[in-house]
Design a protein around this motif. Sequence first.
Motif, mmCIF file in Angstrom:
data_model
loop_
_atom_site.group_PDB
_atom_site.id
_atom_site.type_symbol
_atom_site.label_atom_id
_atom_site.label_comp_id
_atom_site.label_asym_id
_atom_site.label_seq_id
_atom_site.Cartn_x
_atom_site.Cartn_y
_atom_site.Cartn_z
ATOM 1 N N PRO A 1 0.739 -1.248 0.065
ATOM 2 C CA PRO A 1 0.081 0.005 0.004
ATOM 3 C C PRO A 1 0.831 1.136 0.008
ATOM 4 O O PRO A 1 0.478 2.464 -0.320
ATOM 5 C CB PRO A 1 -0.797 -0.006 1.282
ATOM 6 C CG PRO A 1 0.049 -0.960 2.142
ATOM 7 C CD PRO A 1 0.498 -2.091 1.353
ATOM 8 N N GLY A 2 2.092 1.162 0.568
ATOM 9 C CA GLY A 2 2.857 2.539 0.742
ATOM 10 C C GLY A 2 2.325 3.448 1.961
ATOM 11 O O GLY A 2 1.238 2.879 2.359
ATOM 12 N N THR A 3 2.771 4.498 2.008
ATOM 13 C CA THR A 3 2.222 5.538 2.916
ATOM 14 C C THR A 3 1.504 6.529 2.714
ATOM 15 O O THR A 3 1.009 7.241 3.663
ATOM 16 C CB THR A 3 3.720 5.972 3.711
ATOM 17 O OG1 THR A 3 4.197 6.816 2.555
ATOM 18 C CG2 THR A 3 4.514 4.839 4.164
ATOM 19 N N ALA A 4 0.921 6.313 1.583
ATOM 20 C CA ALA A 4 -0.151 7.595 0.790
ATOM 21 C C ALA A 4 -1.234 7.645 1.993
ATOM 22 O O ALA A 4 -1.860 9.053 2.405
ATOM 23 C CB ALA A 4 -0.252 7.520 -0.546
ATOM 24 N N ARG A 5 -1.851 6.473 2.379
ATOM 25 C CA ARG A 5 -3.129 6.688 3.104
ATOM 26 C C ARG A 5 -2.768 7.112 4.650
ATOM 27 O O ARG A 5 -3.750 7.460 5.476
ATOM 28 C CB ARG A 5 -3.828 5.159 2.808
ATOM 29 C CG ARG A 5 -5.016 5.328 2.072
ATOM 30 C CD ARG A 5 -6.106 4.129 1.961
ATOM 31 N NE ARG A 5 -7.343 4.585 1.357
ATOM 32 C CZ ARG A 5 -7.336 4.198 0.333
ATOM 33 N NH1 ARG A 5 -6.376 3.908 -0.528
ATOM 34 N NH2 ARG A 5 -8.536 4.723 -0.452
ATOM 35 N N ILE A 6 -1.685 6.764 5.145
ATOM 36 C CA ILE A 6 -1.211 7.039 6.218
ATOM 37 C C ILE A 6 -1.151 8.715 6.357
ATOM 38 O O ILE A 6 -1.705 9.305 7.403
ATOM 39 C CB ILE A 6 -0.165 6.655 6.930
ATOM 40 C CG1 ILE A 6 0.109 5.120 6.848
ATOM 41 C CG2 ILE A 6 0.423 7.102 8.320
ATOM 42 C CD1 ILE A 6 1.212 4.272 7.137
ATOM 43 N N THR A 7 -0.196 9.028 5.514
ATOM 44 C CA THR A 7 -0.022 10.690 5.469
ATOM 45 C C THR A 7 -1.353 11.493 5.217
ATOM 46 O O THR A 7 -1.292 12.693 5.538
ATOM 47 C CB THR A 7 1.048 10.954 4.578
ATOM 48 O OG1 THR A 7 0.880 10.626 3.396
ATOM 49 C CG2 THR A 7 2.542 10.409 4.961
ATOM 50 N N ALA A 8 -2.375 10.812 4.368
ATOM 51 C CA ALA A 8 -3.472 11.507 4.265
ATOM 52 C C ALA A 8 -4.035 12.064 5.326
ATOM 53 O O ALA A 8 -4.892 12.959 5.394
ATOM 54 C CB ALA A 8 -4.324 10.625 3.289
#
Length: 290
Positions: free
Chosen positions: A270-277
Amino acid sequence: MSERPVKHERLSVRKTYKLYVGGAFPRSESGRSYVVTDAKGRFVANASHASRKDVRDAVAAARKAFGGWSGRTPYNRGQILYRIAEMLEGRGAQFADELRTAGLSKAAASAEVDAAVDRWVWYAGWADKIAAVAGSANPVAGPFFNFSTPEPTGVVGVVAPDSPLLGLVSTVAPAIVTGSTAVVVASEPTPLPAITLAEVLATSDLPGGVVNILTGRRAELAPWLATHMDVNALDLAGVPADAVADLEEKAAGNLKRVVRPDESDWGAEPGTARITAFLETKTVWHPVGV
């Protein structure tokens, strides 16, 4: 001479699953429910049909839990997410049965359960590392230290995708790992894995109210999340494309962060995009030597 017992045809118990709000399992205040069927259209169970009042109650529970959850150390939040993975794996056979009911093959259902367990572990590992990636020490022309640090945004509304377990985990875990709390609208046609996940959360170390799970009609519940002034962000992963613009417009009332749906391959890393969003950035200036 004794008579033989008369055999009667047994009626099965039709279970109605409840909501998960504030760590408890209340019925919908509306008293409504809807029928959940399997891939062949056969009756499986009844699920509660949440209402606007249930959305309000879930948001209130999430807001109440936010202070304590965001105040925990990142390491402790990671421990709790890891414990959820342990509990989910322990009920893997039940999740696999529910996924087969939704139309997955035995092998695909087993693989999705394994992937969901691994996904919780993956996000647990990021709990005490994301600050180092998303934060920074900023160079300034003066006798100051300047630091930017990420902080949780608050209450996140999640409209879960129809990937009933892996997609659900992949939207809930990044919302809570950094300290935000969540109100989740489960997949409408396949809510049973979300309901079982609620039972896992209730028996894990996760404090009540950090995740609240509602079942019902997405078209009915999503607008109330979008317009609620105490919801700080929205993940529209399970929203049809033709409904996104209207929800974004409603969310603008209090400048909610909005994650638009995409053609996500929930099985991919998934990567970190949903965390940093779901992070806000706080920048602090501090004099050198003080």
